[in-house]
Design a protein around this motif. Structure first.
Motif, PDB file in Angstrom:
ATOM      1  N   GLY A   1       3.038   5.910  -2.503  1.00 34.73           N
ATOM      2  CA  GLY A   1       4.190   6.726  -2.890  1.00 34.73           C
ATOM      3  C   GLY A   1       4.201   7.006  -4.383  1.00 34.73           C
ATOM      4  N   LYS A   2       3.882   5.986  -5.174  1.00 32.40           N
ATOM      5  CA  LYS A   2       3.838   6.179  -6.629  1.00 32.40           C
ATOM      6  C   LYS A   2       2.772   7.207  -6.997  1.00 32.40           C
ATOM      7  N   LYS A   3       1.601   7.085  -6.384  1.00 37.39           N
ATOM      8  CA  LYS A   3       0.513   8.034  -6.675  1.00 37.39           C
ATOM      9  C   LYS A   3       0.902   9.441  -6.242  1.00 37.39           C
ATOM     10  N   ALA A   4       1.434   9.539  -5.023  1.00 40.06           N
ATOM     11  CA  ALA A   4       1.808  10.859  -4.509  1.00 40.06           C
ATOM     12  C   ALA A   4       2.898  11.466  -5.386  1.00 40.06           C
ATOM     13  N   GLY A   5       3.863  10.640  -5.792  1.00 37.88           N
ATOM     14  CA  GLY A   5       4.916  11.146  -6.672  1.00 37.88           C
ATOM     15  C   GLY A   5       4.354  11.637  -7.992  1.00 37.88           C
ATOM     16  N   GLY A   6       3.398  10.896  -8.529  1.00 34.87           N
ATOM     17  CA  GLY A   6       2.760  11.312  -9.788  1.00 34.87           C
ATOM     18  C   GLY A   6       2.016  12.620  -9.621  1.00 34.87           C
ATOM     19  N   PHE A   7       1.256  12.745  -8.511  1.00 26.32           N
ATOM     20  CA  PHE A   7       0.531  13.991  -8.272  1.00 26.32           C
ATOM     21  C   PHE A   7       1.504  15.157  -8.090  1.00 26.32           C
ATOM     22  N   PHE A   8       2.555  14.914  -7.320  1.00 25.50           N
ATOM     23  CA  PHE A   8       3.536  15.980  -7.084  1.00 25.50           C
ATOM     24  C   PHE A   8       4.143  16.433  -8.398  1.00 25.50           C
ATOM     25  N   LYS A   9       4.556  15.467  -9.194  1.00 29.40           N
ATOM     26  CA  LYS A   9       5.199  15.793 -10.467  1.00 29.40           C
ATOM     27  C   LYS A   9       4.245  16.574 -11.366  1.00 29.40           C
ATOM     28  N   ASN A  10       3.016  16.079 -11.518  1.00 29.52           N
ATOM     29  CA  ASN A  10       2.045  16.752 -12.393  1.00 29.52           C
ATOM     30  C   ASN A  10       1.699  18.138 -11.868  1.00 29.52           C
ATOM     31  N   ASP A  11       1.442  18.252 -10.568  1.00 31.09           N
ATOM     32  CA  ASP A  11       1.102  19.558  -9.995  1.00 31.09           C
ATOM     33  C   ASP A  11       2.289  20.508 -10.084  1.00 31.09           C
ATOM     34  N   PHE A  12       3.473  19.977  -9.849  1.00 32.55           N
ATOM     35  CA  PHE A  12       4.678  20.798  -9.910  1.00 32.55           C
ATOM     36  C   PHE A  12       4.879  21.327 -11.333  1.00 32.55           C
ATOM     37  N   LEU A  13       4.771  20.438 -12.300  1.00 25.92           N
ATOM     38  CA  LEU A  13       4.932  20.868 -13.693  1.00 25.92           C
ATOM     39  C   LEU A  13       3.831  21.838 -14.094  1.00 25.92           C
ATOM     40  N   GLY A  14       2.636  21.640 -13.546  1.00 21.91           N
ATOM     41  CA  GLY A  14       1.532  22.564 -13.823  1.00 21.91           C
ATOM     42  C   GLY A  14       1.828  23.953 -13.269  1.00 21.91           C
ATOM     43  N   CYS A  15       2.374  24.001 -12.058  1.00 20.77           N
ATOM     44  CA  CYS A  15       2.732  25.294 -11.458  1.00 20.77           C
ATOM     45  C   CYS A  15       3.826  25.974 -12.273  1.00 20.77           C
ATOM     46  N   VAL A  16       4.837  25.197 -12.655  1.00 23.42           N
ATOM     47  CA  VAL A  16       5.928  25.771 -13.455  1.00 23.42           C
ATOM     48  C   VAL A  16       5.375  26.315 -14.768  1.00 23.42           C
ATOM     49  N   ALA A  17       4.469  25.582 -15.407  1.00 23.79           N
ATOM     50  CA  ALA A  17       3.880  26.032 -16.668  1.00 23.79           C
ATOM     51  C   ALA A  17       3.079  27.320 -16.451  1.00 23.79           C
ATOM     52  N   GLN A  18       2.362  27.428 -15.332  1.00 28.31           N
ATOM     53  CA  GLN A  18       1.604  28.653 -15.050  1.00 28.31           C
ATOM     54  C   GLN A  18       2.556  29.820 -14.831  1.00 28.31           C
ATOM     55  N   TRP A  19       3.634  29.607 -14.123  1.00 31.35           N
ATOM     56  CA  TRP A  19       4.600  30.695 -13.894  1.00 31.35           C
ATOM     57  C   TRP A  19       5.187  31.163 -15.218  1.00 31.35           C
ATOM     58  N   ARG A  20       5.542  30.234 -16.050  1.00 30.17           N
ATOM     59  CA  ARG A  20       6.118  30.603 -17.341  1.00 30.17           C
ATOM     60  C   ARG A  20       5.080  31.299 -18.208  1.00 30.17           C
ATOM     61  N   ALA A  21       3.818  30.826 -18.144  1.00 32.06           N
ATOM     62  CA  ALA A  21       2.764  31.445 -18.942  1.00 32.06           C
ATOM     63  C   ALA A  21       2.480  32.866 -18.466  1.00 32.06           C
TER      64      ALA A  21
ATOM     65  N   PHE B   1       0.834  -1.202   0.000  1.00 40.44           N
ATOM     66  CA  PHE B   1       0.000   0.000   0.000  1.00 40.44           C
ATOM     67  C   PHE B   1       0.871   1.254   0.000  1.00 40.44           C
ATOM     68  N   TYR B   2       1.893   1.244   0.855  1.00 43.64           N
ATOM     69  CA  TYR B   2       2.763   2.423   0.915  1.00 43.64           C
ATOM     70  C   TYR B   2       3.510   2.628  -0.396  1.00 43.64           C
ATOM     71  N   THR B   3       3.868   1.550  -1.062  1.00 43.53           N
ATOM     72  CA  THR B   3       4.525   1.655  -2.369  1.00 43.53           C
ATOM     73  C   THR B   3       3.569   2.292  -3.376  1.00 43.53           C
ATOM     74  N   LEU B   4       2.344   1.783  -3.415  1.00 40.38           N
ATOM     75  CA  LEU B   4       1.352   2.355  -4.333  1.00 40.38           C
ATOM     76  C   LEU B   4       1.054   3.807  -3.990  1.00 40.38           C
TER      77      LEU B   4
END
Length: 175
Positions: A101-121, A96-99
């Protein structure tokens, strides 16, 4: 007169024969009536036994149906309990913790990239203000580890020195 007498005797003989035959018929009729009555009583008794057997089967069937419903409800409760126990065990498992972590990492990455894209935009000038946190790998490397975070919390609790409701009173020498 003799002829009348003979005819009378003959008529009386026929009458006696008819009476005897009538008695036989009445006896036979009473026997048949008794046999029919006995047969009717036997059929009534058989019908009563069959009705009682039918009622007993009906009661047994109803009892079995009630027992079946009870078993079904018990099985449903047990299945629900086992499902909850399995869920609790899964939530405690490393899988469960592995799954998670994978989900949280995916959310972090997507949200992080989304924030970076908004800053650049919105015209954030990276050349003027270089931000190392805009690099995902660098940001992940900079994140504190869970064990380190727990150690820091424990250190902070120890630094507080037992102030507050969590402090344990000194034990009395009598206890």
């Amino acid at each position: 007169m003799n002829a009348s007498r003979d005819q009378f005797d003959e008529a009386m003989g026929q009458h006696a024969e008819v009476l005897a035959r009538l008695e036989e018929l009445e006896t036979l009729r009473s026997r048949e009536k008794e046999a029919a009555e006995a047969q009717r009583e036997a059929l009534d008794a058989q019908l009563l036994v069959e009705r009682e057997a039918h009622e007993a089967e009906k009661a047994a069937r109803e009892m079995l149906e009630a027992e079946l419903e009870e078993v079904k409800s018990r099985a449903a409760r047990d299945a629900e309990r086992l499902k909850l126990e399995g869920k609790k065990e899964f939530l405690k498992s490393p899988e469960f913790y592995t799954l998670l972590g994978k989900k949280a990492g995916g959310f972090f990455k997507n949200d992080f990239l989304g924030c970076v894209a908004q800053w650049r935009a919105n015209g954030y000038p990276e050349e003027e203000h270089p931000a190392s946190f805009l690099n995902v790998q660098h940001a992940i490397a900079e994140m504190p580890d869970e064990e380190e975070a727990q150690e820091e919390e424990e250190d902070e609790d120890e630094e507080e020195g037992g102030v507050g409701s969590e402090a344990t009173p000194p034990s009395s020498p009598l206890s």
